[in-house]
Design a protein around this motif. Structure first.
Motif, PDB file in Angstrom:
ATOM      1  N   GLN A 220      43.320  45.970  35.072  1.00 56.79           N
ATOM      2  CA  GLN A 220      43.517  45.796  36.508  1.00 56.79           C
ATOM      3  C   GLN A 220      43.433  47.114  37.277  1.00 56.79           C
ATOM      4  OE1 GLN A 220      44.171  42.385  37.755  1.00 56.79           O
ATOM      5  NE2 GLN A 220      43.179  43.478  39.422  1.00 56.79           N
ATOM      6  N   SER A 221      43.985  48.190  36.715  1.00 56.64           N
ATOM      7  CA  SER A 221      44.035  49.455  37.453  1.00 56.64           C
ATOM      8  C   SER A 221      42.737  50.246  37.356  1.00 56.64           C
ATOM      9  CB  SER A 221      45.190  50.313  36.943  1.00 56.64           C
ATOM     10  OG  SER A 221      44.953  50.751  35.617  1.00 56.64           O
ATOM     11  N   ILE A 222      41.782  49.812  36.541  1.00 56.10           N
ATOM     12  CA  ILE A 222      40.535  50.575  36.373  1.00 56.10           C
ATOM     13  C   ILE A 222      39.314  49.718  36.678  1.00 56.10           C
ATOM     14  CG2 ILE A 222      41.499  52.219  34.737  1.00 56.10           C
ATOM     15  CD1 ILE A 222      40.176  50.600  32.470  1.00 56.10           C
ATOM     16  N   SER A 223      39.495  48.667  37.441  1.00 57.32           N
ATOM     17  CA  SER A 223      38.369  47.806  37.801  1.00 57.32           C
ATOM     18  C   SER A 223      38.603  47.233  39.192  1.00 57.32           C
ATOM     19  CB  SER A 223      38.214  46.664  36.788  1.00 57.32           C
ATOM     20  OG  SER A 223      39.305  45.761  36.882  1.00 57.32           O
ATOM     21  N   LYS A 224      37.558  46.648  39.764  1.00 54.59           N
ATOM     22  CA  LYS A 224      37.708  45.998  41.064  1.00 54.59           C
ATOM     23  C   LYS A 224      38.375  44.640  40.950  1.00 54.59           C
ATOM     24  CE  LYS A 224      34.778  46.221  44.364  1.00 54.59           C
ATOM     25  NZ  LYS A 224      33.575  46.006  45.198  1.00 54.59           N
ATOM     26  N   GLY A 225      38.347  44.059  39.763  1.00 57.70           N
ATOM     27  CA  GLY A 225      38.961  42.755  39.580  1.00 57.70           C
ATOM     28  C   GLY A 225      38.799  42.291  38.149  1.00 57.70           C
ATOM     29  N   VAL A 226      39.687  41.396  37.734  1.00 59.31           N
ATOM     30  CA  VAL A 226      39.636  40.795  36.405  1.00 59.31           C
ATOM     31  C   VAL A 226      39.608  39.282  36.578  1.00 59.31           C
ATOM     32  CG1 VAL A 226      40.752  40.553  34.165  1.00 59.31           C
ATOM     33  CG2 VAL A 226      40.904  42.727  35.399  1.00 59.31           C
ATOM     34  N   LEU A 227      38.548  38.643  36.110  1.00 58.77           N
ATOM     35  CA  LEU A 227      38.386  37.200  36.218  1.00 58.77           C
ATOM     36  C   LEU A 227      38.356  36.613  34.806  1.00 58.77           C
ATOM     37  CD1 LEU A 227      35.439  37.215  38.817  1.00 58.77           C
ATOM     38  CD2 LEU A 227      37.900  37.277  39.289  1.00 58.77           C
ATOM     39  N   VAL A 228      39.035  35.504  34.611  1.00 59.91           N
ATOM     40  CA  VAL A 228      39.074  34.869  33.293  1.00 59.91           C
ATOM     41  C   VAL A 228      38.669  33.407  33.435  1.00 59.91           C
ATOM     42  CG1 VAL A 228      40.502  34.243  31.312  1.00 59.91           C
ATOM     43  CG2 VAL A 228      40.861  36.438  32.469  1.00 59.91           C
ATOM     44  N   ALA A 229      37.706  32.980  32.631  1.00 59.37           N
ATOM     45  CA  ALA A 229      37.244  31.591  32.670  1.00 59.37           C
ATOM     46  C   ALA A 229      38.208  30.703  31.882  1.00 59.37           C
ATOM     47  CB  ALA A 229      35.843  31.491  32.084  1.00 59.37           C
ATOM     48  N   ASP A 230      38.518  29.548  32.443  1.00 56.54           N
ATOM     49  CA  ASP A 230      39.353  28.566  31.746  1.00 56.54           C
ATOM     50  C   ASP A 230      38.528  27.415  31.192  1.00 56.54           C
ATOM     51  OD1 ASP A 230      41.899  29.794  32.143  1.00 56.54           O
ATOM     52  OD2 ASP A 230      41.822  29.152  34.236  1.00 56.54           O
ATOM     53  N   THR A 231      37.402  27.128  31.855  1.00 61.76           N
ATOM     54  CA  THR A 231      36.530  26.027  31.424  1.00 61.76           C
ATOM     55  C   THR A 231      35.081  26.449  31.592  1.00 61.76           C
ATOM     56  OG1 THR A 231      36.361  24.992  33.603  1.00 61.76           O
ATOM     57  CG2 THR A 231      38.240  24.337  32.215  1.00 61.76           C
ATOM     58  N   VAL A 232      34.196  25.794  30.879  1.00 61.90           N
ATOM     59  CA  VAL A 232      32.783  26.098  31.002  1.00 61.90           C
ATOM     60  C   VAL A 232      32.252  25.654  32.363  1.00 61.90           C
ATOM     61  CG1 VAL A 232      31.942  23.930  29.999  1.00 61.90           C
ATOM     62  CG2 VAL A 232      30.576  26.023  29.766  1.00 61.90           C
TER      63      VAL A 232
END
Length: 545
Positions: A121-133
């Motif tokens: 989180q502190s070294i990127s513009k955002g963190v996205l995680v997929a839950d479903t295809v």
């Protein structure tokens, strides 16, 4: 029907993303399988995840195309993070894909499980995680939009293995909304220039000069303003331009700093950061600093002291074009600016010009070596460098004129130079890549020499070998001159290491051997290592190493 791995590859193809840097992991085998059938995307397999992310970051700098890299769970993601942090600090667009444990094993301390948000989180513009295809197409589209808009940077996307294996009939998803580029209003800049007594320009745009650099050069020539390049953005402005005074950063010359010392207006085109501001001496009371960049910067004021900070938000290419366009409609104003500033700029350029280093005595003198590099290296070369004490000579004695380009890590990451040269040559295969690194930094990613051989990369590595962590040793010597501890390194036979991975090599023991090594390296394409042996003891720019 297609699985999640095919969705990822289809997204890359539709988005025009042509290279995929990775160290393979079992958590994303569906992605690798889909890449096998995709001729338009080059699969680059690195020897270490840091090499993959460094190579991807440099590829983006040189190509202007967002980078894509991927690593597997826990250890792989941790190794990848150094290049992600480099992209974050350097404002390089990147999508970093991470294989994750299956969704049903979250929060169970499953094998190699980690929390991507906590780590990145502190070294990127955002963190996205997929839950479903089903949500994967939209999530990938969001990641690319976020990485490339506003202030560019890395976006991390977590892909659980079950999502990658799951099937869907909707590979592409819905098309993302179109985005409009905001055009910067350069009116405030022009108003400030009219009243400033000692204005200067700092170029902090792309490594490969494009239209913005050309327009800024036209504006500088017509108005007589002096131009500098920001820290490790050395090729953002033609170093051969008559108004170019010099680069800023660690190792900058006193003559360059003297020009900045009297500047009452500093116009920066592109993002600048602490090292540029600090080394340029920005932040005096009564000084105005203007940053023209595609986003606001809430952190820069902390490094500008008592200066007034003006942010002009918008596309730098458009802003540079508007500055150049202003000349045609305001020739009298431009002529007046030229009359006021051209003479002082010319004097500053002459005062800051470094004489070439001369061969002398025993051993290798880095001012002479880099000066000869400057004379002999190809006019279209792309130069990368690690962090290290040696880089101060590169700043002073190598000129990024003609069509030369430079890629270096603003965050000071060691190990960057070699994988960056690979990424740069993949981005511009017709141009030779040169990496300058220290022995400490090169050993961190030396395995990527095999990657370069496997990929047929055209690269030369110059390794400055002083058997020490030179930068830290220099600082330690300044603070604890009689207590040097922990900064010495042992001898390494780099020639044998290079030969084992398909590279030719040559050692340079003294100044008399410099030209032969450089001329050979500038010959036929291939992979060559030049080991420059310097003494461990000299620590400053007046010494040999």
């Amino acid at each position: 029907m297609a699985n999640g791995g095919s969705v990822v590859v289809d997204w890359m193809r539709r988005s025009g993303l042509t290279h995929f840097f990775n160290v393979p992991g079992e958590s994303f085998l569906p992605v690798l399988d889909a890449l096998r059938d995709e001729d338009g995307i080059r699969l680059v397999t690195n020897r270490h995840e840091s090499g993959a992310s460094f190579a991807a970051e440099a590829f983006a700098k040189v190509s202007g195309q967002p980078a894509v890299c991927m690593a597997t769970r826990g250890p792989g993601a941790s190794n990848l993070s150094i290049g992600v942090q480099t992209a974050f600090y350097d404002s390089t667009p990147m999508v970093a894909l991470l294989g994750l444990v299956p969704t049903n094993l979250r929060d169970s301390r499953a094998f190699q499980e980690f929390d991507p948000a906590s780590l990145f989180q502190s070294i990127s513009k955002g963190v996205l995680v997929a839950d479903t295809v089903a949500e994967l197409p939209a999530l990938l589209a969001d990641s690319l939009r976020l990485a490339t808009t506003g202030r560019p940077g890395p976006v991390v996307v977590g892909l659980p293995s079950d999502v990658l294996y799951a099937e869907t009939s909707d590979v592409a998803g819905s098309a993302p909304a179109s985005l409009e580029t905001v055009r910067a209003d350069v009116g405030p800049v022009l108003d400030l220039l009219e009243s400033a007594e000692h204005p200067v320009l700092i170029a902090a745009t792309g490594a490969v000069r494009a239209q913005a650099a050309d327009d800024l050069a036209t504006f500088a020539a017509a108005t007589g303003l002096p131009v500098f390049t920001a820290w490790r953005r050395y090729s953002a402005f033609d170093n051969g331009h008559p108004n170019f005074v010099g680069p800023l950063g660690l190792g900058m010359t006193p003559a360059v700093k003297a020009v900045l010392a009297r500047a009452d207006l500093v116009v920066c085109v592109g993002f600048i950061e602490q090292i540029t501001a600090q080394q340029a001496g920005l932040g005096r009371h009564g000084q105005t600093v203007v940053q023209v960049a595609p986003d606001t910067d809430a952190t820069l004021p902390r490094h500008l002291g008592e200066a007034r900070f003006v942010q002009v938000v918008g596309d730098t290419t458009g802003a540079a074009a508007d500055l150049a366009g202003w000349l045609a409609t305001n020739p009298d104003h431009a002529a007046a600016l030229h009359a006021r500033h051209a003479e002082a700029t010319g004097a500053a350029v002459l005062a800051a010009r470094m004489p070439a280093g001369q061969a002398r005595g025993e051993g290798v003198h880095l001012d002479f070596f880099i000066s000869r590099m400057n004379e002999l290296v190809q006019p279209d070369a792309i130069v990368t460098s690690d962090a290290g004490n040696f880089a101060q000579w590169l700043l002073r004695y190598f000129r990024f004129d003609k069509s030369r380009a430079y890629a270096g890590p603003l965050n000071g990451a060691m190990g960057y130079g070699l994988p960056a040269a690979i990424g740069a040559n993949l981005a511009a295969p017709g141009r030779p890549a040169w990496c300058v690194a220290g022995d400490g930094g090169l050993l961190m990613t030396i395995g990527e020499m095999e990657t370069a051989t496997r990929l047929g990369v055209n690269a030369t590595v110059v390794i400055v070998n002083n058997e020490a962590y030179g930068t830290i040793r220099a600082r330690q010597f300044a603070e604890y001159p009689d207590r040097l501890t922990g900064t010495d390194l042992g001898p390494v036979d780099f020639a044998r290491a290079a030969a084992s991975m398909g590279w030719s090599s040559r050692r340079v023991h003294n100044d008399a051997e410099v030209d032969a090594a450089l001329v050979e390296a500038c010959g036929d394409p291939g992979r060559r290592l030049i080991e420059v042996l310097v003494d461990r003891v000299p620590l400053g720019l007046d010494g040999a190493g």
